[in-house]
Design a protein around this motif. Structure first.
Motif, mmCIF file in Angstrom:
data_model
loop_
_atom_site.group_PDB
_atom_site.id
_atom_site.type_symbol
_atom_site.label_atom_id
_atom_site.label_comp_id
_atom_site.label_asym_id
_atom_site.label_seq_id
_atom_site.Cartn_x
_atom_site.Cartn_y
_atom_site.Cartn_z
ATOM 1 N N CYS A 355 8.457 70.405 14.667
ATOM 2 C CA CYS A 355 8.079 71.235 13.515
ATOM 3 C C CYS A 355 8.951 70.915 12.310
ATOM 4 C CB CYS A 355 8.210 72.706 13.890
ATOM 5 S SG CYS A 355 7.909 73.854 12.535
ATOM 6 N N CYS A 356 10.260 71.002 12.494
ATOM 7 C CA CYS A 356 11.182 70.753 11.397
ATOM 8 C C CYS A 356 12.518 70.374 11.979
ATOM 9 C CB CYS A 356 11.288 71.966 10.477
ATOM 10 S SG CYS A 356 11.847 73.479 11.290
ATOM 11 N N ALA A 357 13.410 69.899 11.170
ATOM 12 C CA ALA A 357 14.688 69.385 11.670
ATOM 13 C C ALA A 357 15.478 70.469 12.398
ATOM 14 C CB ALA A 357 15.513 68.837 10.511
ATOM 15 N N GLN A 358 15.288 71.725 11.981
ATOM 16 C CA GLN A 358 16.024 72.803 12.622
ATOM 17 C C GLN A 358 15.584 73.026 14.058
ATOM 18 O OE1 GLN A 358 15.198 75.775 9.436
ATOM 19 N NE2 GLN A 358 17.348 76.308 9.747
ATOM 20 N N GLY A 359 14.430 72.497 14.440
ATOM 21 C CA GLY A 359 13.928 72.732 15.764
ATOM 22 C C GLY A 359 14.593 71.927 16.847
#
Length: 363
Positions: A355-359
């Motif tokens: 989904c995004c880098a934070q995932g």
């Protein structure tokens, strides 16, 4: 008279003696109806989440037969769509007090079923309860939203409430991991569940905008840790961020700020979260701080205390508060089933979405 060896594991210096633990377990058994139902207290309602928590406490105390009856009650009264109603008057399945069907309530029995299986190794119990868990998970996942969060409930008319609660979704994350463990034990892989739990964890960790703003409530603070969505440095950071807002030294944990009200259930659950993240000393400190909520006459615990008024409120001794205390003590005492369920090291993690880098999970 209870055999002392059953509750000696629940003795914790400064929190509970073996005799006090035995009294608490006797009180839980006294509230349980002959058909297995465990209401908040006799004359009040039963909800499936708190019923399950009390059953888990009975298993932690070695009362496996009573716990099994509680799960059999769930199996007998599950709705055709896999759900349970939100409230039953005094645990009477014919007296539904709230026809809503909450996703968190319906997911949580998976945690209890896995806990009971780990505590007993009872394969016949697993055979009976696996279809119950599978149907409940199907109901819950029908409410999962595109962002991974889980809608709160279905209304009595069947319409879906798509708004999501952070506490509820974090608890469902834990329940889905336990359901996946059950599926693994059964040899029945559930790849859709693996995707669902990964998407849900990502939402809890990285997308607060997906949830209703309930940041005033302590459960929204610690449940992402207790439910296993946050661990390691993320968990430590979250605990540090909210500590001074919610923890009242020597009294327990506020339910909601700024109200001067500490509650036993939230305090015991925070202790479980602290234990899970490797901070047992602070967990014991929290449990010691709520000794003032214990009713020596019954062995149960008052729901809460308004410290500004020096008054117990509400004046109710709830099974789920006692259950939360016993489970926290059991984890700190090394009860294997309780440690496995709430420690989470061996629970399946599911598949994280791109989904995004934070995932990307931390180490």
């Amino acid at each position: 008279m209870r055999r002392p060896e059953k509750t000696e594991r629940l003795a914790l210096p400064g929190v509970l003696t073996g005799q006090q633990a035995a009294a608490t377990v006797r009180a839980l058994l006294a509230v349980q109806r002959p058909d297995g139902a465990i209401p908040w207290f006799r004359g009040h309602h039963l909800d499936p989440w708190d019923h399950t928590e009390a059953a888990m406490a009975l298993d932690a105390a070695g009362e496996h037969g009573a716990a099994a009856r509680a799960y059999d009650w769930l199996a007998r009264h599950q709705n055709e769509d896999g759900s349970w109603y939100a409230a039953y008057a005094d645990g009477d399945a014919t007296e539904v007090a709230d026809h809503g069907r909450e996703s968190n309530f319906c997911a949580y029995p998976a945690v209890g079923v896995w806990h009971h299986y780990l505590a007993t190794g009872d394969e016949r119990f697993l055979d009976r309860m696996w279809p119950v868990v599978r149907a409940a998970v199907s109901f819950v996942l029908e409410l999962q939203q595109p962002g991974g969060q889980i809608g709160w409930k279905r209304e009595p008319d069947g319409s879906a409430c798509t708004d999501a609660l952070l506490t509820g979704s974090a608890s469902i994350h834990h329940a889905l991991r336990c359901a996946l463990a059950l599926a693994g034990q059964r040899g029945e892989p559930q790849p859709d569940w693996e995707l669902a739990v990964g998407a849900l964890r990502h939402a809890v960790r990285c997308h607060p905008e997906h949830f209703l703003d309930k940041g005033r409530y302590s459960m929204d603070w610690y449940y992402p840790v207790l439910g296993g969505a946050l661990s390691g440095a993320e968990a430590r950071s979250r605990m540090a961020e909210g500590w001074d807002r919610f923890v009242v030294a020597g009294l327990g944990v506020r339910c909601v700020v700024p109200n001067p009200w500490v509650t036993g259930g939230e305090s015991a659950e925070l202790a479980l979260a602290l234990w899970a993240m490797g901070e047992p000393a602070r967990a014991v400190e929290i449990l010691r701080s709520i000794r003032h909520l214990r009713d020596p006459a019954s062995g149960l615990y008052w729901t809460g205390y308004v410290y500004a008024d020096q008054a117990v409120w509400p004046e109710e001794l709830t099974t789920w508060t006692a259950g939360a205390v016993l489970l926290a003590v059991a984890a700190l005492g090394g009860d294997e089933a309780t440690c496995a369920v709430f420690g989470g090291a061996d629970l399946p993690a599911g598949l994280d979405p791109q989904c995004c880098a934070q995932g990307v999970p931390d180490g």
